[in-house]
Design a protein around this motif. Structure first.
Motif, short mmCIF file in Angstrom:
data_model
loop_
_atom_site.label_atom_id
_atom_site.label_comp_id
_atom_site.label_asym_id
_atom_site.label_seq_id
_atom_site.Cartn_x
_atom_site.Cartn_y
_atom_site.Cartn_z
N TYR A 44 0.83 -1.21 0.00
CA TYR A 44 0.00 0.00 0.00
C TYR A 44 0.86 1.26 0.00
CZ TYR A 44 -4.00 -3.02 0.54
OH TYR A 44 -4.95 -3.99 0.32
N GLY A 45 1.39 1.66 1.15
CA GLY A 45 2.22 2.85 1.21
C GLY A 45 3.59 2.61 0.63
N ILE A 46 4.22 3.69 0.11
CA ILE A 46 5.58 3.58 -0.42
C ILE A 46 6.29 4.91 -0.28
CG2 ILE A 46 4.87 4.08 -2.80
CD1 ILE A 46 7.12 2.07 -3.66
N ALA A 47 7.57 4.85 0.08
CA ALA A 47 8.43 6.03 0.13
C ALA A 47 9.78 5.65 -0.47
CB ALA A 47 8.59 6.51 1.57
N HIS A 48 10.47 6.64 -1.01
CA HIS A 48 11.77 6.40 -1.65
C HIS A 48 12.85 7.17 -0.91
CE1 HIS A 48 14.96 7.29 -4.70
NE2 HIS A 48 14.84 5.99 -4.87
N THR A 49 13.95 6.50 -0.58
CA THR A 49 15.04 7.15 0.12
C THR A 49 16.36 6.45 -0.19
OG1 THR A 49 15.97 7.66 2.29
CG2 THR A 49 14.48 5.79 2.19
N ASP A 50 17.35 7.22 -0.58
CA ASP A 50 18.71 6.71 -0.80
C ASP A 50 18.75 5.46 -1.69
OD1 ASP A 50 19.70 8.73 0.84
OD2 ASP A 50 19.43 7.52 2.64
N GLY A 51 17.98 5.47 -2.78
CA GLY A 51 18.01 4.37 -3.73
C GLY A 51 17.24 3.13 -3.33
N ARG A 52 16.53 3.19 -2.22
CA ARG A 52 15.74 2.04 -1.79
C ARG A 52 14.31 2.50 -1.53
NH1 ARG A 52 14.92 1.61 3.90
NH2 ARG A 52 15.82 3.40 4.97
N PHE A 53 13.41 1.53 -1.41
CA PHE A 53 12.03 1.84 -1.11
C PHE A 53 11.66 1.33 0.27
CE2 PHE A 53 12.13 1.06 -5.79
CZ PHE A 53 11.91 2.38 -6.18
N VAL A 54 10.75 2.03 0.92
CA VAL A 54 10.12 1.55 2.14
C VAL A 54 8.65 1.36 1.80
CG1 VAL A 54 9.59 2.04 4.56
CG2 VAL A 54 11.77 2.79 3.58
N VAL A 55 8.10 0.18 2.10
CA VAL A 55 6.73 -0.14 1.71
C VAL A 55 5.97 -0.70 2.90
CG1 VAL A 55 7.29 -0.57 -0.72
CG2 VAL A 55 7.46 -2.44 0.94
N SER A 56 4.64 -0.59 2.84
CA SER A 56 3.81 -1.15 3.90
C SER A 56 2.86 -2.19 3.32
CB SER A 56 3.01 -0.05 4.60
OG SER A 56 2.14 0.61 3.70
N GLU A 57 2.54 -3.17 4.13
CA GLU A 57 1.68 -4.29 3.74
C GLU A 57 0.41 -4.28 4.58
OE1 GLU A 57 2.19 -9.15 3.21
OE2 GLU A 57 3.33 -8.08 4.72
N LEU A 58 -0.67 -4.78 4.04
CA LEU A 58 -1.92 -4.90 4.78
C LEU A 58 -1.66 -5.65 6.09
CD1 LEU A 58 -5.01 -4.38 4.59
CD2 LEU A 58 -5.23 -6.71 3.71
#
Length: 205
Positions: A44-58
């Motif tokens: 669902y959620g996603i953010a981008h930082t320093d060439g990597r992604f942070v994501v959230s799951e249900l």
């Protein structure tokens, strides 16, 4: 969705047709899928930082996601985190948590070394489900209170809070927000079908 470069965004998906993350090039009147990162998760959620992604799951899990689809658990919240954003000032990921339980965090800060800090809890200005979230260039956090029908601006540590929009001004169920300079845009899920899924543009004062 979040931006990666001036003309590239990434989009999460939880359906069989958009499962994982798609990297999309944005051109005039044209969107092109550059590649798909298959994480084998409902994201669902996603953010981008320093060439990597942070994501959230249900369900509340937040992961670090590599370009090849490998995930590493950063933190497991009690409830789903629909929206994430990157704080360029601190390098942290700011998380909105969908919860109605008094005392639970609705806004949280995740550092790259997996430390998490509660920034705001249920029972304050934001009551109920926490939705869209963004951070400005000075590190101030903007969050949509989906059940409290407001949009709130707070300092990065949550000590200074003010309501920018409220139900008294006609805002209902704000869902997503994006801040750019002294302007921000908000979408909503208003019960009034004539004002549902519209995008409203506001000027910060």
């Amino acid at each position: 969705m979040c931006s990666v470069t001036y003309d590239t965004v990434v989009v999460t998906g939880s359906s069989t047709s958009v499962f994982g993350v798609r990297v999309v090039k944005v051109e005039d009147s044209k969107l092109s899928v550059l590649r798909v990162i298959n994480a084998n998760k409902d994201l669902y959620g996603i953010a981008h930082t320093d060439g990597r992604f942070v994501v959230s799951e249900l369900g509340g899990k937040v992961y670090s996601l590599t370009q090849d689809g490998a995930t590493v658990l950063i933190h497991n919240y009690k409830n789903t985190c629909w929206y994430l954003t990157h704080d360029a000032v601190t390098g942290d990921t700011i998380v909105s948590v969908d919860t109605n339980t008094t005392g639970d965090a609705v806004v949280s800060r995740l550092s790259t070394d997996k430390r998490h800090t509660d920034v705001m809890k249920v029972g304050g200005v934001v009551r109920g489900a926490c939705r869209g979230i963004d951070v400005d260039r000075e590190g101030n956090i903007y969050v949509c209170g989906g059940d409290s029908h407001n949009v709130v601006q707070m300092s990065g540590d949550g000590t200074r809070v003010r309501e920018l929009l409220t139900s008294a001004g006609g805002i209902r169920k704000p869902t997503a927000i994006a801040v750019r300079g002294d302007t921000f845009v908000v979408s909503n899920l208003n019960d009034n079908r004539n004002d549902r899924n519209n995008i409203h543009i506001f000027h910060l004062q």
